[in-house]
Design a protein around this motif. Structure first.
Motif, short mmCIF file in Angstrom:
data_model
loop_
_atom_site.label_atom_id
_atom_site.label_comp_id
_atom_site.label_asym_id
_atom_site.label_seq_id
_atom_site.Cartn_x
_atom_site.Cartn_y
_atom_site.Cartn_z
N LEU A 26 79.57 129.34 70.02
CA LEU A 26 79.76 129.84 71.37
C LEU A 26 81.23 129.85 71.79
CD1 LEU A 26 78.02 130.85 73.74
CD2 LEU A 26 78.00 128.50 74.61
N ILE A 27 81.97 128.81 71.43
CA ILE A 27 83.36 128.72 71.89
C ILE A 27 84.36 129.36 70.93
CG2 ILE A 27 82.82 126.61 73.17
CD1 ILE A 27 84.30 124.99 71.07
N GLU A 28 83.91 129.76 69.77
CA GLU A 28 84.83 130.29 68.75
C GLU A 28 85.74 131.40 69.26
OE1 GLU A 28 84.72 131.94 64.13
OE2 GLU A 28 82.89 131.87 65.32
N PRO A 29 85.26 132.35 70.10
CA PRO A 29 86.17 133.42 70.55
C PRO A 29 87.27 132.94 71.49
CG PRO A 29 83.85 134.05 70.83
CD PRO A 29 83.87 132.58 70.55
N TYR A 30 87.14 131.74 72.02
CA TYR A 30 88.06 131.28 73.06
C TYR A 30 89.06 130.22 72.59
CZ TYR A 30 84.51 133.53 75.93
OH TYR A 30 83.62 134.45 76.47
N LEU A 57 97.77 121.14 69.11
CA LEU A 57 98.05 122.58 69.06
C LEU A 57 96.89 123.42 69.59
CD1 LEU A 57 99.78 122.69 65.55
CD2 LEU A 57 100.84 122.48 67.81
N GLN A 58 95.91 122.74 70.18
CA GLN A 58 94.81 123.44 70.84
C GLN A 58 95.31 124.08 72.13
OE1 GLN A 58 91.98 125.34 71.20
NE2 GLN A 58 91.22 123.78 69.74
N LYS A 59 94.61 125.06 72.65
CA LYS A 59 94.97 125.63 73.95
C LYS A 59 95.01 124.52 74.99
CE LYS A 59 93.16 130.26 73.03
NZ LYS A 59 92.18 131.30 73.41
N THR A 60 96.00 124.56 75.86
CA THR A 60 96.35 123.54 76.87
C THR A 60 96.81 122.24 76.23
OG1 THR A 60 94.13 122.56 77.25
CG2 THR A 60 94.69 124.55 78.50
N GLY A 61 97.00 122.20 74.92
CA GLY A 61 97.61 121.06 74.26
C GLY A 61 96.72 119.87 74.00
N ALA A 62 95.40 120.06 74.02
CA ALA A 62 94.51 118.93 73.77
C ALA A 62 93.10 119.42 73.43
CB ALA A 62 94.45 118.00 74.98
N ARG A 66 87.93 122.41 74.27
CA ARG A 66 86.66 122.71 73.60
C ARG A 66 85.48 122.39 74.52
NH1 ARG A 66 87.16 122.98 67.87
NH2 ARG A 66 89.30 122.65 67.16
N GLY A 67 85.45 121.18 75.05
CA GLY A 67 84.33 120.79 75.90
C GLY A 67 84.29 121.53 77.22
N ALA A 68 85.47 121.72 77.82
CA ALA A 68 85.53 122.43 79.10
C ALA A 68 85.04 123.86 78.96
CB ALA A 68 86.95 122.41 79.64
N CYS A 69 85.47 124.53 77.90
CA CYS A 69 85.05 125.90 77.66
C CYS A 69 83.54 125.96 77.42
CB CYS A 69 85.81 126.44 76.46
SG CYS A 69 85.64 128.21 76.20
N HIS A 70 83.02 125.04 76.62
CA HIS A 70 81.59 125.03 76.33
C HIS A 70 80.78 124.82 77.60
CE1 HIS A 70 77.91 123.09 74.29
NE2 HIS A 70 77.88 124.39 74.05
N ALA A 71 81.23 123.91 78.47
CA ALA A 71 80.51 123.65 79.72
C ALA A 71 80.48 124.88 80.63
CB ALA A 71 81.13 122.47 80.44
N LEU A 72 81.64 125.53 80.81
CA LEU A 72 81.68 126.68 81.72
C LEU A 72 80.89 127.87 81.20
CD1 LEU A 72 85.27 126.79 83.27
CD2 LEU A 72 83.23 125.54 84.00
N LEU A 73 80.79 127.99 79.89
CA LEU A 73 80.01 129.10 79.32
C LEU A 73 78.51 128.95 79.59
CD1 LEU A 73 81.90 129.56 75.95
CD2 LEU A 73 81.68 131.29 77.75
N HIS A 98 92.19 126.27 82.61
CA HIS A 98 92.40 127.42 81.75
C HIS A 98 91.08 128.11 81.40
CE1 HIS A 98 94.25 130.19 79.12
NE2 HIS A 98 94.06 129.54 77.99
N ALA A 99 90.05 127.31 81.13
CA ALA A 99 88.73 127.91 80.86
C ALA A 99 88.25 128.67 82.09
CB ALA A 99 87.74 126.82 80.47
N GLY A 100 88.47 128.11 83.27
CA GLY A 100 88.08 128.80 84.50
C GLY A 100 88.85 130.09 84.69
N GLN A 101 90.13 130.05 84.35
CA GLN A 101 90.97 131.26 84.44
C GLN A 101 90.43 132.36 83.53
OE1 GLN A 101 95.08 131.18 82.73
NE2 GLN A 101 95.72 131.23 84.88
N LEU A 102 90.05 131.98 82.31
CA LEU A 102 89.53 132.96 81.35
C LEU A 102 88.17 133.53 81.76
CD1 LEU A 102 90.40 131.21 77.96
CD2 LEU A 102 91.54 133.20 78.96
#
Length: 326
Positions: A26-30, A57-62, A66-73, A98-102
């Motif tokens: 689910l989160i792979e595209p993001y 080196l993850q988006k937002t530096g941590a 991953r978890g935030a993106c998964h939750a919002l999806l 950032h996940a909310g922005q996307l």
């Protein structure tokens, strides 16, 4: 070969590997599929083969993205329209922003006023509405209660939720797919989201897992010893991302599936940060550097093994590096 079933583990439920596998897709595209680095110099110093999963080196530096993106999806259209809120020492707040922005979701974040400026700047950069609060769990819980009383927005916890845990577990999933012959996985321990997800993945493959926390924030170790969640210790460790207690979801996973919680001193963390900077040529914040600190401290225990270390984040104030402060 990577084992994709969790069903051989007694008492398993859908919180475990199957949910992490679905999260990965689910989160792979993001997300960024972060690199795994090795340094022969650090291998020799540790007496072991070290594979660093560079979530710095993850988006937002941590890893928190991953978890935030998964939750919002998972949100319904109505929940997305209402927006969400959280409390965070910095990395989860930035990740959620950032996940909310996307995904077009309004985000509010409460952050301790003494959080590193680089983390507060990260939250603001991604467009979240930020409120500064006092440090410590009491202030966090009070702010959550205030915003929940308003009733319109959903609370997205930093770590203690199956969707967050599953998202965080994808870091370990990527690591063992890249290096399946590991003898162990080592993860930082704060609230336990990353360590819980790592433990699920490791246990599914028969790979032991260790957690690491600072001596000055050793409530996780105390919780396992007491077999009950212990309160967070006073927020005095430099490892700002680890200054929270375990949750109702994370505690039983860590209790059942983590081999041990290792403790490291502030000086050992500083040294490990410096070595990562020198040899891997990347930044690791104190909360991330604990994993290398633990391996160096316990060299005799880990000697000769091939270990996967999750470098959880790299949001450091570069104008004030800890090893330069003495």
């Amino acid at each position: 070969m990577f084992v994709t079933s969790w069903q051989h583990i007694a008492g398993a439920d859908d919180l475990h590997l199957n949910l992490i596998l679905r999260a990965e897709k689910l989160i792979e595209p993001y997300i960024a599929q972060t690199p795994v680095l090795n340094c022969p110099v650090l291998d020799r110093e540790a007496g072991a083969r070290l594979w660093f999963k560079c979530e710095s080196l993850q988006k937002t530096g941590a890893f928190k993205f991953r978890g935030a993106c998964h939750a919002l999806l998972q949100l319904t259209p109505e929940q997305r329209a209402a927006g969400v809120f959280t409390v965070s020492s910095g990395n989860h707040g930035a990740a959620l922003a950032h996940a909310g922005q996307l995904l077009g979701v309004r985000v509010r974040v409460a952050v301790p006023h003494n959080a590193p400026e680089v983390k507060k700047e990260n939250i603001a950069h991604f467009g979240a509405e930020m409120t500064e609060i006092e440090p410590g769990m009491a202030a966090r819980e009070a702010q959550i209660a205030r915003w929940e009383a308003e009733g319109s927005q959903l609370y997205i916890p930093p770590y203690d939720h199956p969707l967050i845990i599953a998202g965080q577990g994808t870091a370990a999933l990527e690591l063992i797919k890249a290096h399946p012959a590991l003898d162990g996985l080592i993860s930082p321990l704060g609230g336990g989201g990353l360590l819980s997800g790592t433990a699920m993945v490791g246990h599914s493959q028969g790979i032991p897992v260790w957690g690491v926390e600072p001596e000055l924030a050793a409530d996780g170790k105390a919780s396992i010893t007491a077999n009950a969640i212990q309160p967070a210790m006073p927020p005095i460790s430099m490892c700002d991302g680890l200054l929270t207690n375990l949750g109702q979801h994370t505690f039983p996973i860590i209790r059942d599936y983590v081999r041990d919680i290792l403790l490291v001193s502030e000086d050992e963390v500083k040294y490990a940060m410096h070595r990562i900077w020198q040899r891997l040529k990347i930044t690791a914040e104190p909360s991330a550097a604990v994993v290398l600190a633990a391996v160096l401290k316990h060299r005799a225990y880990f000697e000769g093994q091939s270990l996967g270390l999750i470098l959880s984040g790299g949001n450091v104030n570069l104008s004030r590096l800890p090893w330069q402060e003495d």
